[in-house]
Design an enzyme around this catalytic site. Structure first.
Site: not given
Length: 203
Positions: A125, A8
């Site tokens: 996360d 990412c």
């Protein structure tokens, strides 16, 4: 089962060159306010230089759905990642307007594994996404939906993570950076460790 890799925070032509050399399964363009944020115009140009076999995820945070739909129609992204407070009503409404998969990022500590979500995938996360901090992986045990694992991953932590968990994919950004930029050696090492795990000869 093959574990997929998402890199990412792609921002530059140099990043794209590294991706084309190392060939992750996914890359992520961040459209939300962030040090890695890029514009639709920048993303379109970067996408044009990306190997066609690499899928693109657009990352959004509490974004007006019209903006997301515009980027989808512009042909920039293949997946949508929602990283804010988007609720089930938001996701259901968006799914009626787009025909690409949706990933919903969640803080595992906040849910304690009690998750019902209509997104196609979860992204797990910690409390501070992008901080590079590992969260308590034992909380993942109750989650049955397909998920990407994020948070504190790098070439050192990934093997331990995969010993404990069976994610659909892994998501990394700062863990393959040097001085805030994607690094070829770190990216290659990370991807190799994931793919060697499944017995695939890579680079």
């Amino acid at each position: 089962m093959a574990i997929l890799v998402k890199i990412c925070g792609i921002q530059t032509v140099e990043d794209i060159e590294i991706m084309n050399q190392t060939r992750p399964d996914f890359i992520g363009f961040v459209f939300a306010t962030s040090k890695r944020q890029i514009t639709k115009k920048q993303a379109k140009k970067l996408r044009e230089s990306l190997d066609a076999g690499i899928r693109v995820v657009g990352v959004f945070v509490n974004t007006n759905q019209a903006e997301i739909i515009d980027i989808v129609k512009y042909g920039i992204i293949d997946y949508i990642q929602l990283h804010g407070f988007e609720d089930e009503n938001y996701i259901k409404a968006l799914k009626l307007k787009v025909d690409i998969p949706i990933i919903k990022a969640i803080c595992v500590q906040d849910t304690l594994g009690n998750i019902e979500n209509t997104a196609d995938f979860l992204l797990l996360d910690g409390e501070k996404p992008g901080s590079g901090a590992v969260f308590d992986w034992s909380l993942v045990g109750l989650i049955t939906q397909r998920f990407f694992l994020a948070g504190g991953l790098n070439s050192t932590t990934i093997e331990n993570a995969l010993d404990k968990l069976e994610p659909y994919g892994v998501d990394i950004s700062s863990g393959v950076e040097e001085a805030g930029r994607k690094d070829l050696v770190k990216t290659r090492e990370f991807i190799n460790k994931v793919r060697n795990r499944r017995g695939v000869d890579f680079l």
